[in-house]
Design a protein around this motif. Structure first.
Motif, PDB file in Angstrom:
ATOM      1  N   LEU A   1       0.792  -1.225   0.000  1.00 11.09           N
ATOM      2  CA  LEU A   1       0.000   0.000   0.000  1.00 11.09           C
ATOM      3  C   LEU A   1       0.826   1.277   0.000  1.00 11.09           C
ATOM      4  N   ASP A   2       2.093   1.156   0.265  1.00 10.70           N
ATOM      5  CA  ASP A   2       2.968   2.317   0.373  1.00 10.70           C
ATOM      6  C   ASP A   2       3.047   3.034  -0.973  1.00 10.70           C
ATOM      7  N   GLY A   3       2.870   4.340  -0.968  1.00 14.04           N
ATOM      8  CA  GLY A   3       2.813   5.114  -2.202  1.00 14.04           C
ATOM      9  C   GLY A   3       4.051   5.924  -2.512  1.00 14.04           C
ATOM     10  N   HIS A   4       5.143   5.649  -1.819  1.00 11.25           N
ATOM     11  CA  HIS A   4       6.367   6.433  -2.033  1.00 11.25           C
ATOM     12  C   HIS A   4       7.332   5.638  -2.896  1.00 11.25           C
ATOM     13  N   ASP A   5       7.518   6.065  -4.133  1.00 15.06           N
ATOM     14  CA  ASP A   5       8.348   5.262  -5.040  1.00 15.06           C
ATOM     15  C   ASP A   5       9.606   5.975  -5.524  1.00 15.06           C
ATOM     16  N   ARG A   6       9.961   7.110  -4.928  1.00 16.54           N
ATOM     17  CA  ARG A   6      11.143   7.825  -5.387  1.00 16.54           C
ATOM     18  C   ARG A   6      12.394   6.938  -5.307  1.00 16.54           C
ATOM     19  N   GLY A   7      12.578   6.266  -4.164  1.00 18.45           N
ATOM     20  CA  GLY A   7      13.738   5.394  -3.991  1.00 18.45           C
ATOM     21  C   GLY A   7      13.777   4.277  -5.022  1.00 18.45           C
ATOM     22  N   ALA A   8      12.627   3.662  -5.270  1.00 17.62           N
ATOM     23  CA  ALA A   8      12.572   2.578  -6.257  1.00 17.62           C
ATOM     24  C   ALA A   8      12.945   3.096  -7.639  1.00 17.62           C
ATOM     25  N   LYS A   9      12.484   4.309  -7.966  1.00 16.64           N
ATOM     26  CA  LYS A   9      12.810   4.883  -9.277  1.00 16.64           C
ATOM     27  C   LYS A   9      14.296   5.219  -9.380  1.00 16.64           C
ATOM     28  N   VAL A  10      14.895   5.677  -8.289  1.00 18.44           N
ATOM     29  CA  VAL A  10      16.337   5.965  -8.282  1.00 18.44           C
ATOM     30  C   VAL A  10      17.131   4.678  -8.520  1.00 18.44           C
ATOM     31  N   ILE A  11      16.737   3.602  -7.843  1.00 18.75           N
ATOM     32  CA  ILE A  11      17.420   2.314  -8.015  1.00 18.75           C
ATOM     33  C   ILE A  11      17.211   1.796  -9.437  1.00 18.75           C
ATOM     34  N   ALA A  12      15.992   1.885  -9.942  1.00 14.60           N
ATOM     35  CA  ALA A  12      15.714   1.427 -11.313  1.00 14.60           C
ATOM     36  C   ALA A  12      16.600   2.167 -12.310  1.00 14.60           C
ATOM     37  N   ARG A  13      16.716   3.482 -12.150  1.00 17.53           N
ATOM     38  CA  ARG A  13      17.544   4.280 -13.055  1.00 17.53           C
ATOM     39  C   ARG A  13      19.017   3.892 -12.932  1.00 17.53           C
ATOM     40  N   ALA A  14      19.500   3.674 -11.707  1.00 16.00           N
ATOM     41  CA  ALA A  14      20.902   3.298 -11.498  1.00 16.00           C
ATOM     42  C   ALA A  14      21.212   1.953 -12.153  1.00 16.00           C
ATOM     43  N   LEU A  15      20.310   0.988 -11.996  1.00 23.02           N
ATOM     44  CA  LEU A  15      20.516  -0.325 -12.616  1.00 23.02           C
ATOM     45  C   LEU A  15      20.499  -0.199 -14.147  1.00 23.02           C
ATOM     46  N   ARG A  16      19.571   0.601 -14.662  1.00 22.57           N
ATOM     47  CA  ARG A  16      19.475   0.816 -16.108  1.00 22.57           C
ATOM     48  C   ARG A  16      20.743   1.498 -16.629  1.00 22.57           C
ATOM     49  N   ASP A  17      21.204   2.529 -15.905  1.00 22.26           N
ATOM     50  CA  ASP A  17      22.419   3.242 -16.298  1.00 22.26           C
ATOM     51  C   ASP A  17      23.641   2.328 -16.278  1.00 22.26           C
ATOM     52  N   ALA A  18      23.575   1.266 -15.461  1.00 21.72           N
ATOM     53  CA  ALA A  18      24.678   0.306 -15.368  1.00 21.72           C
ATOM     54  C   ALA A  18      24.576  -0.780 -16.449  1.00 21.72           C
ATOM     55  N   GLY A  19      23.598  -0.645 -17.352  1.00 21.41           N
ATOM     56  CA  GLY A  19      23.493  -1.569 -18.479  1.00 21.41           C
ATOM     57  C   GLY A  19      22.542  -2.730 -18.274  1.00 21.41           C
ATOM     58  N   MET A  20      21.787  -2.694 -17.199  1.00 15.60           N
ATOM     59  CA  MET A  20      20.829  -3.773 -16.959  1.00 15.60           C
ATOM     60  C   MET A  20      19.481  -3.412 -17.578  1.00 15.60           C
ATOM     61  N   GLU A  21      18.695  -4.442 -17.861  1.00 13.18           N
ATOM     62  CA  GLU A  21      17.329  -4.218 -18.310  1.00 13.18           C
ATOM     63  C   GLU A  21      16.449  -4.178 -17.074  1.00 13.18           C
ATOM     64  N   VAL A  22      15.678  -3.113 -16.922  1.00  7.24           N
ATOM     65  CA  VAL A  22      14.857  -2.933 -15.731  1.00  7.24           C
ATOM     66  C   VAL A  22      13.394  -2.850 -16.134  1.00  7.24           C
ATOM     67  N   ILE A  23      12.575  -3.609 -15.443  1.00  7.36           N
ATOM     68  CA  ILE A  23      11.137  -3.567 -15.624  1.00  7.36           C
ATOM     69  C   ILE A  23      10.582  -3.020 -14.310  1.00  7.36           C
ATOM     70  N   TYR A  24      10.040  -1.805 -14.334  1.00  4.94           N
ATOM     71  CA  TYR A  24       9.490  -1.208 -13.116  1.00  4.94           C
ATOM     72  C   TYR A  24       7.991  -1.459 -13.104  1.00  4.94           C
ATOM     73  N   THR A  25       7.509  -2.064 -12.012  1.00  2.00           N
ATOM     74  CA  THR A  25       6.110  -2.490 -11.968  1.00  2.00           C
ATOM     75  C   THR A  25       5.148  -1.375 -11.609  1.00  2.00           C
ATOM     76  N   GLY A  26       5.643  -0.275 -11.068  1.00  2.00           N
ATOM     77  CA  GLY A  26       4.746   0.770 -10.598  1.00  2.00           C
ATOM     78  C   GLY A  26       4.281   0.483  -9.185  1.00  2.00           C
ATOM     79  N   LEU A  27       3.429   1.359  -8.686  1.00  2.88           N
ATOM     80  CA  LEU A  27       2.976   1.282  -7.296  1.00  2.88           C
ATOM     81  C   LEU A  27       1.896   0.231  -7.069  1.00  2.88           C
ATOM     82  N   HIS A  28       1.767  -0.156  -5.812  1.00  3.28           N
ATOM     83  CA  HIS A  28       0.642  -0.952  -5.308  1.00  3.28           C
ATOM     84  C   HIS A  28       0.503  -2.322  -5.970  1.00  3.28           C
ATOM     85  N   GLN A  29       1.621  -2.973  -6.224  1.00  9.73           N
ATOM     86  CA  GLN A  29       1.573  -4.303  -6.822  1.00  9.73           C
ATOM     87  C   GLN A  29       1.386  -5.363  -5.731  1.00  9.73           C
ATOM     88  N   THR A  30       0.642  -6.398  -6.049  1.00 11.35           N
ATOM     89  CA  THR A  30       0.531  -7.535  -5.135  1.00 11.35           C
ATOM     90  C   THR A  30       1.742  -8.442  -5.362  1.00 11.35           C
TER      91      THR A  30
END
Length: 144
Positions: A17-46
């Motif tokens: 239920l947590d709606g704060h995703d700034r940290g997740a987006k920062v990590i996703a961008r860092a992994l992507r910038d490091a050459g990884m393929e990142v699939i970000y699911t968005g908020l409120h996933q089961t």
């Protein structure tokens, strides 16, 4: 399964239920910038949605960000679903507001690593590179 080729694929998930995703987006961008393929699911996933996405996307790892206090339940359910789907080769790591006392029990459940607030994106990228595909997966196929 054989030898994994191509970039490491990571599903970055924000379960619960947590709606704060700034940290997740920062990590996703860092992994992507490091050459990884990142699939970000968005908020409120089961947990079910997270695992389904990881399997569908042929992910090597799931990185979960949990700030809501429900980390024990959410990580346990994702690990349980991966076992049920015979997808235990997908490594699970995570971070967020997770008390020190909960880290060892989460690792005992099968969570590969937990990053607490203050962990650098470099440390997380380096950990993923070193741990998501084990040395066996990096070996050249015999007879190649």
């Amino acid at each position: 399964m054989g030898v994994a080729a191509g970039p490491i694929r990571v599903v970055v998930a924000k379960p619960g239920l947590d709606g704060h995703d700034r940290g997740a987006k920062v990590i996703a961008r860092a992994l992507r910038d490091a050459g990884m393929e990142v699939i970000y699911t968005g908020l409120h996933q089961t947990p079910e949605q997270v695992v389904a996405t990881a399997i569908q996307e042929d992910a090597d790892a799931i990185g979960m960000s949990v700030l809501s206090g429900a980390h024990n339940t959410l990580f346990a359910r994702v690990i349980e679903l991966l076992k049920e789907r015979d997808a235990e080769d997908i490594k699970v790591f995570g971070g967020g507001i997770i008390p020190e006392a909960d880290i060892a029990p989460l690792k005992a459940l099968g969570v590969a690593e937990i990053f607490t607030p203050g962990a650098t994106t470099t440390a997380i990228v380096d950990w993923v590179r070193a741990n998501v595909r084990g040395p066996v997966d990096r070996a050249e196929p015999s007879g190649a």
